[in-house]
Design a protein around this motif. Structure first.
Motif, mmCIF file in Angstrom:
data_model
loop_
_atom_site.group_PDB
_atom_site.id
_atom_site.type_symbol
_atom_site.label_atom_id
_atom_site.label_comp_id
_atom_site.label_asym_id
_atom_site.label_seq_id
_atom_site.Cartn_x
_atom_site.Cartn_y
_atom_site.Cartn_z
ATOM 1 N N LEU A 136 -5.684 -4.169 -27.772
ATOM 2 C CA LEU A 136 -4.466 -4.100 -27.155
ATOM 3 C C LEU A 136 -4.513 -4.719 -25.791
ATOM 4 O O LEU A 136 -3.675 -5.729 -25.394
ATOM 5 C CB LEU A 136 -4.204 -2.639 -26.737
ATOM 6 C CG LEU A 136 -2.414 -2.316 -26.412
ATOM 7 C CD1 LEU A 136 -2.256 -1.028 -26.855
ATOM 8 C CD2 LEU A 136 -2.384 -2.517 -24.830
ATOM 9 N N MET A 137 -5.500 -4.756 -25.110
ATOM 10 C CA MET A 137 -5.603 -5.271 -23.699
ATOM 11 C C MET A 137 -5.740 -6.950 -24.008
ATOM 12 O O MET A 137 -5.171 -7.552 -23.268
ATOM 13 C CB MET A 137 -7.013 -4.877 -23.113
ATOM 14 C CG MET A 137 -7.444 -5.693 -21.627
ATOM 15 S SD MET A 137 -8.238 -7.214 -22.095
ATOM 16 C CE MET A 137 -9.683 -6.719 -22.772
ATOM 17 N N GLU A 138 -6.446 -7.449 -24.809
ATOM 18 C CA GLU A 138 -6.646 -8.938 -25.231
ATOM 19 C C GLU A 138 -5.315 -9.386 -25.427
ATOM 20 O O GLU A 138 -4.667 -10.381 -25.088
ATOM 21 C CB GLU A 138 -7.597 -8.974 -25.934
ATOM 22 C CG GLU A 138 -9.040 -9.359 -25.506
ATOM 23 C CD GLU A 138 -9.590 -10.668 -26.340
ATOM 24 O OE1 GLU A 138 -9.481 -11.748 -25.852
ATOM 25 O OE2 GLU A 138 -10.456 -10.239 -27.208
ATOM 26 N N THR A 139 -4.474 -8.341 -26.360
ATOM 27 C CA THR A 139 -3.150 -9.031 -27.058
ATOM 28 C C THR A 139 -2.245 -9.064 -25.833
ATOM 29 O O THR A 139 -1.479 -10.056 -25.705
ATOM 30 C CB THR A 139 -2.713 -8.003 -27.969
ATOM 31 O OG1 THR A 139 -3.641 -7.967 -29.148
ATOM 32 C CG2 THR A 139 -1.365 -8.479 -28.490
ATOM 33 N N TRP A 140 -2.281 -8.156 -24.950
ATOM 34 C CA TRP A 140 -1.481 -7.934 -23.777
ATOM 35 C C TRP A 140 -1.773 -9.058 -22.981
ATOM 36 O O TRP A 140 -0.464 -9.735 -22.364
ATOM 37 C CB TRP A 140 -1.730 -6.425 -23.164
ATOM 38 C CG TRP A 140 -0.753 -6.380 -22.046
ATOM 39 C CD1 TRP A 140 0.458 -5.359 -22.162
ATOM 40 C CD2 TRP A 140 -0.913 -6.602 -20.614
ATOM 41 N NE1 TRP A 140 0.887 -5.378 -20.868
ATOM 42 C CE2 TRP A 140 0.113 -6.120 -19.961
ATOM 43 C CE3 TRP A 140 -1.730 -7.385 -19.885
ATOM 44 C CZ2 TRP A 140 0.253 -6.184 -18.407
ATOM 45 C CZ3 TRP A 140 -1.578 -7.540 -18.471
ATOM 46 C CH2 TRP A 140 -0.490 -6.961 -17.773
ATOM 47 N N ALA A 141 -2.689 -9.477 -22.513
ATOM 48 C CA ALA A 141 -3.288 -10.628 -21.800
ATOM 49 C C ALA A 141 -2.762 -11.896 -22.076
ATOM 50 O O ALA A 141 -1.985 -12.650 -21.617
ATOM 51 C CB ALA A 141 -4.696 -10.459 -21.314
ATOM 52 N N HIS A 142 -3.163 -12.117 -23.488
ATOM 53 C CA HIS A 142 -2.834 -13.451 -24.130
ATOM 54 C C HIS A 142 -1.307 -13.641 -24.294
ATOM 55 O O HIS A 142 -0.713 -14.871 -24.149
ATOM 56 C CB HIS A 142 -3.648 -13.785 -25.377
ATOM 57 C CG HIS A 142 -5.050 -14.007 -24.955
ATOM 58 N ND1 HIS A 142 -5.468 -15.002 -24.416
ATOM 59 C CD2 HIS A 142 -6.262 -13.032 -25.201
ATOM 60 C CE1 HIS A 142 -6.924 -14.914 -24.120
ATOM 61 N NE2 HIS A 142 -7.334 -13.680 -24.737
ATOM 62 N N SER A 143 -0.638 -12.586 -24.442
ATOM 63 C CA SER A 143 0.789 -12.745 -24.660
ATOM 64 C C SER A 143 1.271 -13.034 -23.196
ATOM 65 O O SER A 143 2.638 -13.830 -23.272
ATOM 66 C CB SER A 143 1.190 -11.197 -24.912
ATOM 67 O OG SER A 143 0.934 -10.804 -26.254
ATOM 68 N N HIS A 144 0.785 -12.767 -22.184
ATOM 69 C CA HIS A 144 1.378 -13.173 -20.889
ATOM 70 C C HIS A 144 1.295 -14.929 -20.778
ATOM 71 O O HIS A 144 2.127 -15.337 -20.040
ATOM 72 C CB HIS A 144 0.750 -12.398 -19.813
ATOM 73 C CG HIS A 144 1.399 -10.972 -19.438
ATOM 74 N ND1 HIS A 144 1.213 -9.956 -20.219
ATOM 75 C CD2 HIS A 144 2.249 -10.790 -18.414
ATOM 76 C CE1 HIS A 144 1.774 -9.061 -19.933
ATOM 77 N NE2 HIS A 144 2.519 -9.258 -18.672
ATOM 78 N N ASP A 145 0.084 -15.146 -21.223
ATOM 79 C CA ASP A 145 -0.082 -16.541 -21.199
ATOM 80 C C ASP A 145 0.887 -17.379 -21.795
ATOM 81 O O ASP A 145 1.445 -18.480 -21.440
ATOM 82 C CB ASP A 145 -1.656 -16.998 -21.721
ATOM 83 C CG ASP A 145 -2.608 -16.357 -20.836
ATOM 84 O OD1 ASP A 145 -2.467 -16.124 -19.882
ATOM 85 O OD2 ASP A 145 -3.717 -16.340 -21.460
ATOM 86 N N VAL A 146 1.073 -16.872 -23.204
ATOM 87 C CA VAL A 146 2.180 -17.625 -23.962
ATOM 88 C C VAL A 146 3.767 -17.336 -23.438
ATOM 89 O O VAL A 146 4.451 -18.264 -23.389
ATOM 90 C CB VAL A 146 2.077 -16.866 -25.426
ATOM 91 C CG1 VAL A 146 3.346 -17.442 -26.118
ATOM 92 C CG2 VAL A 146 0.961 -17.262 -26.126
#
Length: 263
Positions: A136-146
């Motif tokens: 979840l943490m990684e998905t959350w973080a990379h979602s912000h990049d996108v």
């Protein structure tokens, strides 16, 4: 509902949100640059998909995962990025379908892990709840990049608490990754979530404290924001220094985030 079910439900929501942003993109949209290092939207999804597959392998084929650990040890600074580069060659429609299938398989595998059993990983072994929280943490973080690259305003949800939790738990690890000794003494963390709830960690009588906005703290520990650009404050020398090095992910910290004014 178990804690694992709760975390997987939040992970599903984060993944579906990102899926909804990238699914309508044309080829040019998938080539949108999302990071200073040149990662595109395609690289972001490829990275998430690769990590899902690695997590699935750690659960279902420990021998194969152990072999992967040996390869990663030979190339600690490039192993993950090279895997993303390779998967990013996949046509976007195929990559999106593969990511959807992979995360579904991973969720099922996490639910199949016997109680009390740990899953091997690149860092310390993890429980299924911890691994789901890490995804979840990684998905959350990379979602912000996108989202930032596409001009999308990210909804501030309480799901950021999972990210903040890992960031707090990884305080000692952040020092280790910098080659620094882990400071003695506890830090009390008190953060206000997007819904107004108070998120707390550490003893109430700790001499050093971190307070502020929980969502901003999540941006800080995923290294998406410079510590001067978040509404997070620290009392105490060790707590103040922690905010400059905090990270919620395994591995090397990478480049320090630039201040928004310098971007």
């Amino acid at each position: 509902m178990t804690l694992l079910d709760q975390v997987l439900g939040d992970l599903d929501a984060e993944s579906a949100q990102l899926d909804g942003w990238v699914a309508p993109l044309d080829d040019a949209g998938w080539r949108t640059i999302t990071t200073p290092e040149g990662w595109t939207v395609t690289h972001q999804i490829a990275h998430l998909h690769w990590t899902d597959l690695a997590s699935l392998m750690a659960i279902t084929d420990e021998a194969a995962f152990a072999a992967g650990l040996e390869e990663a040890a030979k190339n600690p600074t490039g192993y993950v990025d090279e895997a993303a580069e390779e998967l990013a060659l996949t046509p976007p429609t195929e990559l999106l379908a593969a990511w959807r299938e992979g995360r579904t398989r991973l969720h099922a595998a996490l639910r199949s892990v016997p109680d009390g059993e740990k899953i091997p990983w690149f860092g310390p072994p993890m429980s299924p709840v911890s691994m789901a929280t890490a995804r979840l943490m990684e998905t959350w973080a990379h979602s912000h990049d996108v989202a930032e690259a596409l001009g999308i305003e990210v909804p501030r949800t309480a799901r950021a608490k999972h990210v903040a939790h890992i960031g707090v738990r990884a305080r000692g690890f952040a020092h280790m990754m910098r080659g620094e000794p882990i400071p003695e003494g506890d830090v009390r963390v008190e953060l206000t979530g997007p819904d107004g709830d108070l998120w707390t960690w550490g003893p109430e009588d700790a001499a050093e404290r971190v307070t502020g906005d929980g969502y901003d703290f999540a941006l800080l520990v995923t290294r998406r924001r410079h510590h001067e650009d978040v509404d997070v404050q620290a009392i105490g020398e060790n707590a103040q220094h922690w905010l400059t090095i905090a990270q919620a992910f395994a591995g090397l910290p990478g480049n320090d985030p630039k201040r928004l004014a310098d971007r």
